[in-house]
Scaffold this active site. Structure first.
Site, PDB file in Angstrom:
ATOM      1  N   ASN A  91     -20.168  -1.401  -6.707  1.00 50.21           N
ATOM      2  CA  ASN A  91     -19.723  -0.797  -7.963  1.00 50.21           C
ATOM      3  C   ASN A  91     -20.073   0.682  -8.081  1.00 50.21           C
ATOM      4  OD1 ASN A  91     -20.257  -3.774 -10.035  1.00 50.21           O
ATOM      5  ND2 ASN A  91     -18.454  -3.090  -8.908  1.00 50.21           N
ATOM      6  N   TRP A  92     -20.979   1.168  -7.223  1.00 46.96           N
ATOM      7  CA  TRP A  92     -21.288   2.603  -7.230  1.00 46.96           C
ATOM      8  C   TRP A  92     -20.056   3.432  -6.885  1.00 46.96           C
ATOM      9  CZ3 TRP A  92     -25.648   3.838  -9.494  1.00 46.96           C
ATOM     10  CH2 TRP A  92     -26.744   2.969  -9.418  1.00 46.96           C
TER      11      TRP A  92
ATOM     12  N   ASP B 155     -15.666 -11.367 -14.238  1.00 49.68           N
ATOM     13  CA  ASP B 155     -14.580 -10.484 -13.833  1.00 49.68           C
ATOM     14  C   ASP B 155     -13.526 -10.373 -14.935  1.00 49.68           C
ATOM     15  OD1 ASP B 155     -13.213  -8.812 -12.121  1.00 49.68           O
ATOM     16  OD2 ASP B 155     -12.213 -10.426 -11.051  1.00 49.68           O
TER      17      ASP B 155
ATOM     18  N   THR C  31     -23.489  -3.824  -5.411  1.00 45.86           N
ATOM     19  CA  THR C  31     -23.777  -2.641  -4.599  1.00 45.86           C
ATOM     20  C   THR C  31     -22.517  -1.832  -4.335  1.00 45.86           C
ATOM     21  OG1 THR C  31     -23.618  -4.105  -2.662  1.00 45.86           O
ATOM     22  CG2 THR C  31     -25.832  -3.577  -3.453  1.00 45.86           C
TER      23      THR C  31
ATOM     24  N   ARG D  42      -9.349  -5.240 -17.132  1.00 40.49           N
ATOM     25  CA  ARG D  42      -8.011  -5.728 -17.440  1.00 40.49           C
ATOM     26  C   ARG D  42      -7.895  -6.162 -18.905  1.00 40.49           C
ATOM     27  NH1 ARG D  42      -7.675  -9.837 -12.654  1.00 40.49           N
ATOM     28  NH2 ARG D  42      -9.853  -9.168 -12.442  1.00 40.49           N
TER      29      ARG D  42
END
Length: 250
Positions: free
Chosen positions: A74-75, A26, A72, A30
């Site tokens: 992130n689409w 992650d 799933t 940023r």
């Protein structure tokens, strides 16, 4: 700081290396924003860091390194970003395949791979084919993966098998259920010993909901592109100083 454990007085023990480490990578967006760059620049830098961390984990003796590469959910990101993320595996394996082969790393992918674009699917399959005989660390990309989708698909598969009279409802136990999860290819190594999430966020974001039942978790403040081999060593030391009881008394 997310984790206040001071590891300065501890050294890494090669006798207690977690067999399976999973990482939620992650903070790419940023990282780019802090530098006035587009989000895709962060994803590219994060891709480059995968090689560093994978080789370090392999050198430490980790058996499986699972990286949460694309969820799933992130689409739902902007189309331009999704398209870039779909190209990342193509770029990654084109550049880093020699390093993976040199380090005897075996590539696999767990997720709803059949639902990703053909070109991406083909390059992932080629990487798996090219490294299938490697006997070192398994580098598992969780790509188009979601914990809820994993459990849902397993449930559907089991319901169909009951319908087809392959076994009765009462015969379903944890082992049978796990055999129908997307991680079944990892066998006894399917459940991570250690989960690391970078960027300071303290949630698991629909990742391996079944498999993380007794996983030790470390939340690292560094954004993924800045996450180093030293960070991995320190996070493993934190793991080594945990008391894993699995719901029992020692």
């Amino acid at each position: 700081m997310v984790d206040t454990f001071d590891d300065s007085d501890y050294q890494l023990s090669m006798d207690n290396i977690p067999k399976h480490i999973a990482i939620i990578m992650d903070g790419n967006g940023r990282w780019a924003k802090k530098r006035g760059l587009q989000r895709i620049a962060g994803h590219k830098e994060g891709m480059n860091n995968v090689k560093t961390i994978a080789i370090t984990a392999s050198d430490f003796g980790v058996k499986v390194l699972t990286l949460y590469a694309f969820s799933t959910e992130n689409w739902g990101r902007p189309t331009s970003e999704v398209n870039f993320l779909m190209r990342l595996p193509i770029d990654f394996f084109s550049v880093f395949m020699p390093d993976l082969m040199k380090n005897n790393i075996k590539v696999i992918a767990t997720g709803l791979i059949e639902k990703i674009p053909k070109n991406t699917r083909q390059i992932i399959q080629r990487a798996m084919d090219d490294t299938k005989d490697n006997t070192g660390m398994i580098l598992n990309f969780a790509f188009n993966y979601g914990g809820r989708a994993d459990i849902l698909e397993a449930t559907k598969a089991l319901a169909q098998k009951v319908k087809d009279n392959e076994f009765s409802v009462d015969a379903i136990d944890e082992k049978i259920f796990e055999d129908n999860l997307l991680t079944n290819v990892l066998g006894e190594l399917a459940d991570p010993d250690l989960l690391i999430r970078t960027s300071g966020e303290t949630r698991i974001s629909n990742f391996m909901l079944w498999q993380l039942a007794y996983t030790e978790m470390v939340f690292n403040d560094n954004l993924w592109p800045d996450y180093s081999s030293e960070d991995l060593e320190h996070d493993i030391i934190k793991y080594q100083n945990r008391d894993r009881r699995f719901g029992k008394l020692n």
